[in-house]
Design a protein around this motif. Structure first.
Motif, short mmCIF file in Angstrom:
data_model
loop_
_atom_site.label_atom_id
_atom_site.label_comp_id
_atom_site.label_asym_id
_atom_site.label_seq_id
_atom_site.Cartn_x
_atom_site.Cartn_y
_atom_site.Cartn_z
N PRO A 156 0.79 -1.23 0.00
CA PRO A 156 0.00 0.00 0.00
C PRO A 156 0.82 1.28 0.00
N THR A 157 2.10 1.18 0.36
CA THR A 157 2.95 2.37 0.33
C THR A 157 3.51 2.64 -1.07
N LYS A 158 3.36 1.65 -1.97
CA LYS A 158 3.84 1.78 -3.34
C LYS A 158 2.81 1.21 -4.31
N PRO A 159 1.67 1.89 -4.49
CA PRO A 159 0.67 1.39 -5.43
C PRO A 159 1.27 1.16 -6.81
N GLU A 160 0.89 0.06 -7.43
CA GLU A 160 1.45 -0.30 -8.73
C GLU A 160 0.32 -0.57 -9.72
N ARG A 161 0.43 0.03 -10.90
CA ARG A 161 -0.64 -0.11 -11.88
C ARG A 161 -0.75 -1.54 -12.39
N VAL A 162 -2.01 -1.99 -12.53
CA VAL A 162 -2.30 -3.31 -13.07
C VAL A 162 -2.79 -3.14 -14.50
N GLY A 163 -2.07 -3.65 -15.46
CA GLY A 163 -2.50 -3.55 -16.85
C GLY A 163 -2.36 -2.14 -17.41
N ASP A 164 -3.01 -1.91 -18.53
CA ASP A 164 -2.94 -0.63 -19.21
C ASP A 164 -3.98 0.35 -18.67
N VAL A 165 -3.76 1.63 -18.93
CA VAL A 165 -4.76 2.64 -18.60
C VAL A 165 -5.98 2.40 -19.49
N ILE A 166 -7.17 2.47 -18.89
CA ILE A 166 -8.42 2.16 -19.61
C ILE A 166 -9.02 3.44 -20.18
N ASN A 167 -9.31 3.42 -21.47
CA ASN A 167 -10.01 4.54 -22.11
C ASN A 167 -11.50 4.31 -21.94
N THR A 168 -12.11 5.02 -21.00
CA THR A 168 -13.53 4.81 -20.70
C THR A 168 -14.45 5.53 -21.68
N GLY A 169 -13.93 6.51 -22.40
CA GLY A 169 -14.75 7.31 -23.30
C GLY A 169 -15.51 8.41 -22.61
N ALA A 170 -15.44 8.47 -21.27
CA ALA A 170 -16.19 9.46 -20.51
C ALA A 170 -15.35 10.65 -20.07
N LEU A 171 -14.04 10.48 -20.02
CA LEU A 171 -13.17 11.49 -19.43
C LEU A 171 -12.64 12.46 -20.47
N ALA A 172 -12.46 13.73 -20.05
CA ALA A 172 -12.03 14.77 -20.98
C ALA A 172 -10.87 15.56 -20.38
N ASP A 173 -10.18 16.32 -21.25
CA ASP A 173 -8.97 17.02 -20.85
C ASP A 173 -9.21 18.13 -19.82
N LEU A 174 -10.27 18.89 -19.97
CA LEU A 174 -10.45 20.09 -19.16
C LEU A 174 -11.60 19.99 -18.17
N THR A 175 -12.08 18.80 -17.92
CA THR A 175 -13.23 18.61 -17.05
C THR A 175 -12.86 17.81 -15.82
N GLY A 176 -13.57 18.04 -14.74
CA GLY A 176 -13.36 17.25 -13.54
C GLY A 176 -13.74 15.79 -13.78
#
Length: 232
Positions: A156-176
């Motif tokens: 837990p002190t060193k979180p490690e990514r599992v697999g690739d980053v997922i493109n959800t289609g919902a997220l945008a560059d300038l939005t929360g």
């Protein structure tokens, strides 16, 4: 901190971490984000200048400390998550921002101590949103303008990514961004909801390390780009 003339406002507090990004003829303004969490007698406020910690009590509030997260940028989103009972034997605070993911030891609630270096998740962007959501003690979901990352908390002190980053289609560059884990009793499944400037995505967590898309992106009709997003 001081008295305010605004009706219903008990006090206005200078946190030292919430700052307008720039000034022009229209005054001080610009992107930047805030997150706030109360735990263990402390109030944590994250902004584009770091994390401020206050004793959780009635005003007037006096800041106990201010720490540089090294994770949040002047234009990025910010979020906090707390793992109270970690395999590390101490409570941990995770801070997400445009530069990555930072880990702090919060054994002393009013005096967070950094643990290791800022972690590159692959999901967080310099000018996009940042959201965190824990799945028990095993996984931390991180959403940003670049997508959704699944972080293993085996250490837990060193979180490690599992697999690739997922493109959800919902997220945008300038939005929360916003994340929410909920139980779907009808389906008998745990679901992860992901909201951003392009809409709402839903993923099943039958295998929490490998979120599975349940349906196509949903146009909510209420989220704009740029804009803010939150789940109740």
């Amino acid at each position: 901190c001081g008295a305010s003339s605004q009706p219903g406002v008990v006090a206005k507090v200078d946190t030292g971490v919430l700052v307008a990004s720039h000034s022009d003829k229209n005054g001080k303004h610009g992107p930047g984000a805030a997150a706030i969490v109360r735990r263990a007698g402390a109030l944590y406020v994250a902004g584009n200048k770091g994390v401020a910690v206050f004793p959780a009590r009635a005003p007037p509030l006096e800041r106990a400390c201010k720490v540089d997260s090294h994770a949040i940028t002047i234009h990025s989103g910010a979020d906090l998550a707390f793992l109270e009972e970690s395999g590390a034997g101490r409570p941990l605070m995770y801070v997400a921002g445009g530069k990555g993911l930072a880990v702090f030891d919060v054994s002393a609630a009013l005096d967070p101590k950094p643990v290791g270096d800022v972690i590159e998740t692959g999901a967080l962007g310099w000018s996009g949103g940042a959201s965190l959501c824990l799945y028990g003690k095993d996984f931390l979901y991180v959403a940003g303008s670049k997508g959704l990352a699944v972080m293993s908390l085996q250490d837990p002190t060193k979180p490690e990514r599992v697999g690739d980053v997922i493109n959800t289609g919902a997220l945008a560059d300038l939005t929360g961004t916003a994340l929410k884990v909920m139980e779907d009793e009808a389906r008998g499944e745990t679901l992860l909801y992901i909201a951003g400037g392009h809409g709402l995505a839903v993923y099943g967590l039958a295998d929490p390390g490998k979120p599975r898309e349940v349906c196509g992106k949903i146009n909510t009709g209420c989220i704009s780009n740029p804009g803010c997003v939150a789940f109740g």
